[in-house]
Motif scaffolding. Structure first.
Motif, PDB file in Angstrom:
ATOM      1  N   ASP A 167     -32.311 -22.185  61.895  1.00  0.00           N
ATOM      2  CA  ASP A 167     -30.865 -22.076  61.742  1.00  0.00           C
ATOM      3  C   ASP A 167     -30.139 -22.838  62.848  1.00  0.00           C
ATOM      4  O   ASP A 167     -30.681 -23.060  63.936  1.00  0.00           O
ATOM      5  N   ALA A 168     -28.915 -23.212  62.573  1.00  0.00           N
ATOM      6  CA  ALA A 168     -28.098 -23.913  63.568  1.00  0.00           C
ATOM      7  C   ALA A 168     -27.827 -23.005  64.763  1.00  0.00           C
ATOM      8  O   ALA A 168     -27.697 -21.779  64.615  1.00  0.00           O
ATOM      9  N   PRO A 169     -27.720 -23.577  65.956  1.00  0.00           N
ATOM     10  CA  PRO A 169     -27.353 -22.764  67.122  1.00  0.00           C
ATOM     11  C   PRO A 169     -25.937 -22.237  66.968  1.00  0.00           C
ATOM     12  O   PRO A 169     -25.098 -22.824  66.268  1.00  0.00           O
ATOM     13  N   ALA A 220     -24.631 -23.987  70.822  1.00  0.00           N
ATOM     14  CA  ALA A 220     -24.327 -25.314  70.301  1.00  0.00           C
ATOM     15  C   ALA A 220     -23.550 -26.112  71.360  1.00  0.00           C
ATOM     16  O   ALA A 220     -22.666 -25.587  72.028  1.00  0.00           O
ATOM     17  N   PHE A 221     -23.918 -27.378  71.513  1.00  0.00           N
ATOM     18  CA  PHE A 221     -23.190 -28.266  72.416  1.00  0.00           C
ATOM     19  C   PHE A 221     -23.342 -29.695  71.892  1.00  0.00           C
ATOM     20  O   PHE A 221     -24.158 -29.968  71.012  1.00  0.00           O
ATOM     21  N   TYR A 222     -22.547 -30.604  72.429  1.00  0.00           N
ATOM     22  CA  TYR A 222     -22.616 -31.998  72.012  1.00  0.00           C
ATOM     23  C   TYR A 222     -23.416 -32.806  73.040  1.00  0.00           C
ATOM     24  O   TYR A 222     -23.002 -32.917  74.197  1.00  0.00           O
ATOM     25  N   ALA A 277     -25.020 -27.706  64.021  1.00  0.00           N
ATOM     26  CA  ALA A 277     -24.016 -26.646  64.029  1.00  0.00           C
ATOM     27  C   ALA A 277     -22.627 -27.159  63.665  1.00  0.00           C
ATOM     28  O   ALA A 277     -21.884 -26.496  62.950  1.00  0.00           O
ATOM     29  N   LYS A 278     -22.277 -28.322  64.176  1.00  0.00           N
ATOM     30  CA  LYS A 278     -20.959 -28.908  63.946  1.00  0.00           C
ATOM     31  C   LYS A 278     -21.078 -30.425  63.968  1.00  0.00           C
ATOM     32  O   LYS A 278     -21.997 -30.980  64.579  1.00  0.00           O
ATOM     33  N   PHE A 328     -23.288 -34.914  66.555  1.00  0.00           N
ATOM     34  CA  PHE A 328     -23.854 -33.694  66.001  1.00  0.00           C
ATOM     35  C   PHE A 328     -24.117 -32.673  67.104  1.00  0.00           C
ATOM     36  O   PHE A 328     -24.721 -32.988  68.126  1.00  0.00           O
ATOM     37  N   ALA A 329     -23.677 -31.437  66.869  1.00  0.00           N
ATOM     38  CA  ALA A 329     -23.895 -30.360  67.827  1.00  0.00           C
ATOM     39  C   ALA A 329     -25.230 -29.688  67.558  1.00  0.00           C
ATOM     40  O   ALA A 329     -25.498 -29.225  66.443  1.00  0.00           O
ATOM     41  N   VAL A 330     -26.065 -29.644  68.592  1.00  0.00           N
ATOM     42  CA  VAL A 330     -27.346 -28.936  68.555  1.00  0.00           C
ATOM     43  C   VAL A 330     -27.391 -28.060  69.813  1.00  0.00           C
ATOM     44  O   VAL A 330     -26.369 -27.833  70.443  1.00  0.00           O
TER      45      VAL A 330
END
Length: 338
Positions: A8-10, A56-58, A189-190, A201-203
């Motif tokens: 799943d996405a953070p 989530a971060f960029y 995530a975003k 992309f945010a991971v």
């Protein structure tokens, strides 16, 4: 997807950063840099962590190696210095501009078809020269021009449209997103827009370290290994003369490393050990020594890392302090100062 289904996405949340470095002047802690750090062992287990490695971060430009692998998977035929430039945040030196032009020539497209934001060269010395010569911003001089030229080349090879190659729904960007999820092992995530105009992309920080490890430790003959070899052999094509990330790769045998705006750095060794760093306030003065200390925590000989222990703080023209990573990260000999 090339691997197992991603997790799943953070979670998107305010990161729970923690102190990672002290600004010490004259024996007094004058300031504190907050951030997050993850150190992964060769078997993928987390050896050490500080802060919030799962939010989530960029990754900013630290994600460029993953983008480059995605383009290789889509048929990009580059190798060597041009492949390293594909993942570059270059300084705008003559070799960088010439390399970007060569990629455009191979793609049979022009600089006018680039969609990155025009800018002055990123390297301060090169930028100063441009200003003295009265030269203005250009798309080729912007530090991501190698990536954008390679994106156009990838599109041309696949028969994809060129004018909208930065649209998140474009086949190129969907291919990149698939590779991000494959190598990080998690859903995105975003999606937002990076400074150059490309989708970002945010991971998680942990996911970024996982992706770097998979690239650095990839089996010969794979796209990941092809990119890692190019970056190791041509580190300055992905950065520039005097840049810390290129110097770090020269200092530590087999290392691949990439920095990104807002205090991000990722690095990985051929056996799969990896580190990832995010400095909350985006300060490079903390990013460099914290990344070096994380590598020491990963088992890299601290003697190889002394030049990355941090620039001394000056008082009256003499060293009176330094940025000192938390001792828990690992020991790197500090510059001699009060």
């Amino acid at each position: 997807m090339h691997g197992s289904s991603p997790a799943d996405a953070p979670l998107v949340r305010e990161p729970l950063h923690a102190p990672v470095a002290h600004l010490v002047r004259g024996g007094v802690v004058e300031g504190i840099h907050y951030g997050s750090v993850v150190v992964r062992d060769a078997d993928g287990t987390v050896r050490f962590q500080i802060g919030d490695i799962e939010a989530a971060f960029y990754p900013r430009s630290a994600l460029k190696p993953v983008q480059a692998v995605a383009m290789l998977r889509a048929g990009l035929p580059l190798d060597g210095e041009l492949l390293a430039l594909t993942a570059g945040s270059h300084s705008g030196e003559d070799r960088h501009l010439a390399g970007a032009r060569r990629i455009l020539d191979l793609a049979e497209v022009t600089e006018d078809e680039l969609r990155n934001v025009p800018d002055m060269p990123y390297g301060s010395a090169v930028r100063d020269t441009w200003l003295r010569e009265g030269r203005g911003p250009s798309r080729l001089a912007q530090n991501c021009s190698g990536k954008h030229a390679a994106m156009l080349y990838t599109c041309k090879l696949n028969g994809w449209s060129l004018h909208d190659y930065l649209d998140p729904g474009h086949p190129l960007q969907m291919t990149i997103a698939d590779t991000v999820e494959d190598l990080t092992g998690q859903r995105i995530a975003k999606v937002t827009v990076d400074g150059c105009g490309a989708p970002l992309f945010a991971v998680s920080l942990h996911g970024l370290a996982r992706a770097a490890a998979r690239i650095a430790a990839a089996a010969p003959g794979t796209h990941e290994a092809r990119f890692a070899d190019a970056l190791r052999g041509h580190a300055e094509m992905a950065s520039g003369a005097g840049r810390d990330v290129a110097a770090l790769m020269r200092a530590v045998p087999g290392l691949i490393a990439k920095d990104g705006f807002e205090g991000v750095e990722v690095a990985a060794l051929p056996d799969g050990r990896a580190i990832a760093v995010k400095i909350a306030d985006g300060a490079d003065r903390a990013r460099v020594p914290v990344a070096a200390s994380a590598l020491a925590r990963a088992g890299v000989d601290a003697g190889l890392l002394t030049e990355f222990a941090g620039e001394p703080l000056l008082g009256g023209g003499r060293p009176v302090g330094s940025v000192r990573p938390l001792r828990a990260l690992g020991h790197v000999p500090l510059p001699t100062c009060a």
